[in-house]
Design a protein around this motif. Structure first.
Motif, PDB file in Angstrom:
ATOM      1  N   LEU A   7      18.328  32.142  40.862  1.00 61.79           N
ATOM      2  CA  LEU A   7      16.948  31.647  40.939  1.00 61.79           C
ATOM      3  C   LEU A   7      18.096  30.045  40.719  1.00 61.79           C
ATOM      4  CD1 LEU A   7      14.551  30.855  40.988  1.00 61.79           C
ATOM      5  CD2 LEU A   7      15.074  32.206  39.564  1.00 61.79           C
ATOM      6  N   LEU A   8      17.974  28.857  41.777  1.00 57.28           N
ATOM      7  CA  LEU A   8      18.024  27.522  41.126  1.00 57.28           C
ATOM      8  C   LEU A   8      16.681  27.774  41.031  1.00 57.28           C
ATOM      9  CD1 LEU A   8      20.780  26.910  43.439  1.00 57.28           C
ATOM     10  CD2 LEU A   8      20.902  27.616  41.683  1.00 57.28           C
ATOM     11  N   SER A   9      15.641  26.401  39.821  1.00 54.94           N
ATOM     12  CA  SER A   9      14.796  25.670  39.585  1.00 54.94           C
ATOM     13  C   SER A   9      15.190  24.547  39.515  1.00 54.94           C
ATOM     14  CB  SER A   9      14.007  26.994  38.707  1.00 54.94           C
ATOM     15  OG  SER A   9      13.058  25.858  38.336  1.00 54.94           O
ATOM     16  N   ASN A  10      14.499  23.254  39.978  1.00 54.14           N
ATOM     17  CA  ASN A  10      14.702  22.022  39.881  1.00 54.14           C
ATOM     18  C   ASN A  10      16.261  21.629  39.719  1.00 54.14           C
ATOM     19  OD1 ASN A  10      13.915  19.178  39.354  1.00 54.14           O
ATOM     20  ND2 ASN A  10      13.828  19.964  37.276  1.00 54.14           N
ATOM     21  N   ALA A  11      16.989  22.043  40.374  1.00 55.20           N
ATOM     22  CA  ALA A  11      18.402  22.242  40.604  1.00 55.20           C
ATOM     23  C   ALA A  11      18.852  21.294  41.707  1.00 55.20           C
ATOM     24  CB  ALA A  11      19.233  23.666  40.135  1.00 55.20           C
ATOM     25  N   SER A  12      19.738  20.485  41.854  1.00 52.68           N
ATOM     26  CA  SER A  12      20.359  20.190  42.483  1.00 52.68           C
ATOM     27  C   SER A  12      22.294  19.878  42.363  1.00 52.68           C
ATOM     28  CB  SER A  12      20.359  18.492  43.213  1.00 52.68           C
ATOM     29  OG  SER A  12      18.574  18.190  42.810  1.00 52.68           O
ATOM     30  N   ASN A  13      23.083  19.823  43.290  1.00 51.25           N
ATOM     31  CA  ASN A  13      24.077  19.904  43.821  1.00 51.25           C
ATOM     32  C   ASN A  13      24.729  21.045  43.259  1.00 51.25           C
ATOM     33  OD1 ASN A  13      24.427  16.479  44.396  1.00 51.25           O
ATOM     34  ND2 ASN A  13      24.102  16.012  42.581  1.00 51.25           N
ATOM     35  N   ILE A  14      24.798  22.628  43.126  1.00 45.33           N
ATOM     36  CA  ILE A  14      24.429  23.809  43.155  1.00 45.33           C
ATOM     37  C   ILE A  14      25.653  24.231  44.250  1.00 45.33           C
ATOM     38  CG2 ILE A  14      24.418  25.917  42.161  1.00 45.33           C
ATOM     39  CD1 ILE A  14      23.180  23.402  40.164  1.00 45.33           C
ATOM     40  N   THR A  15      27.325  23.928  43.875  1.00 46.86           N
ATOM     41  CA  THR A  15      27.498  25.257  45.198  1.00 46.86           C
ATOM     42  C   THR A  15      28.097  26.846  44.780  1.00 46.86           C
ATOM     43  OG1 THR A  15      29.505  23.276  44.817  1.00 46.86           O
ATOM     44  CG2 THR A  15      30.367  25.328  46.012  1.00 46.86           C
ATOM     45  N   ILE A  16      27.413  27.220  45.646  1.00 43.01           N
ATOM     46  CA  ILE A  16      27.242  28.583  45.691  1.00 43.01           C
ATOM     47  C   ILE A  16      28.177  29.394  46.815  1.00 43.01           C
ATOM     48  CG2 ILE A  16      25.597  30.436  45.742  1.00 43.01           C
ATOM     49  CD1 ILE A  16      23.447  28.868  44.531  1.00 43.01           C
TER      50      ILE A  16
END
Length: 200
Positions: free
Chosen positions: A191-200
């Motif tokens: 779960l990403l909440s108010n998150a940016s620049n995440i590499t999955i």
């Protein structure tokens, strides 16, 4: 090394380091029975320590297995951590960077319990090859806009009441989530909440 430590009072510490570096804490059995207790606590500039092959159990409210505040560059490996009280955490990083948590076994069963929690100015931490078998809230939780470049790789995360991995309010900070095995989460696997620049 090879010590057996048991505490009963509230706000008790099994092993406590303050501004103490390059120590080896290994193969100890630590049992925390009172509320707001800590198995191993590294405080303010307790850097470059080795925490290895310890067995840590906390059984009351607000229990922390391994807690780091303003302490960096430590190796945390092959520990077995069990927390059963509400608001328990297996491993907790607060304003602590460059730590490597590898091959730990964590079971955090209480309400609002996280396997690993990364919070506030904690950068460049590595979570690798950990086995989080149960968490009352999230398996791994990264929270706060000042956490950057944490790597979450090749972990096994099972039976999370909340999410397997929860990245919350990191805004523009970058995090890497790769090669994890996440199963049986009640809500979300990732779960990403108010998150940016995440590499999955």
């Amino acid at each position: 090394m090879n010590n057996i430590i048991s505490t009963n009072g509230s706000s008790a510490y099994g092993i406590y380091l303050f501004t103490s570096s390059n120590s080896n804490i290994s193969s100890n059995t630590i049992i925390i029975n009172g509320s707001s207790g800590y198995g191993i606590y590294l405080n303010t500039g307790s850097n470059s320590n080795t925490l290895q092959s310890n067995t840590i159990t906390t059984s009351n409210t607000n229990g922390w297995g391994i807690y780091l505040i303003s302490s960096s560059n430590s190796n945390i490996s092959s520990n077995t951590i069990t927390t059963s009280g509400s608001t328990g955490y297996g491993i907790y990083f607060y304003s602590s960077s460059g730590n490597n948590a590898t091959n730990n076994k964590i079971n955090a069963t209480g309400t609002n319990a996280d396997g690993v929690y990364i919070f506030s100015n904690s950068d460049n931490n590595i979570l690798n090859l950990n086995n989080i078998s149960k968490s009352g809230r999230d398996g791994i939780r990264v929270e706060g806009s000042t956490n950057e470049r944490n790597n979450i790789t090749a972990n096994i995360i099972l039976n999370s009441t909340g999410s397997g991995i929860f990245i919350n309010n990191t805004k523009t900070a970058s995090q890497l989530i790769q090669s994890n095995n996440i199963s049986y989460s009640s809500n979300f696997s990732i779960l990403l909440s108010n998150a940016s620049n995440i590499t999955i």
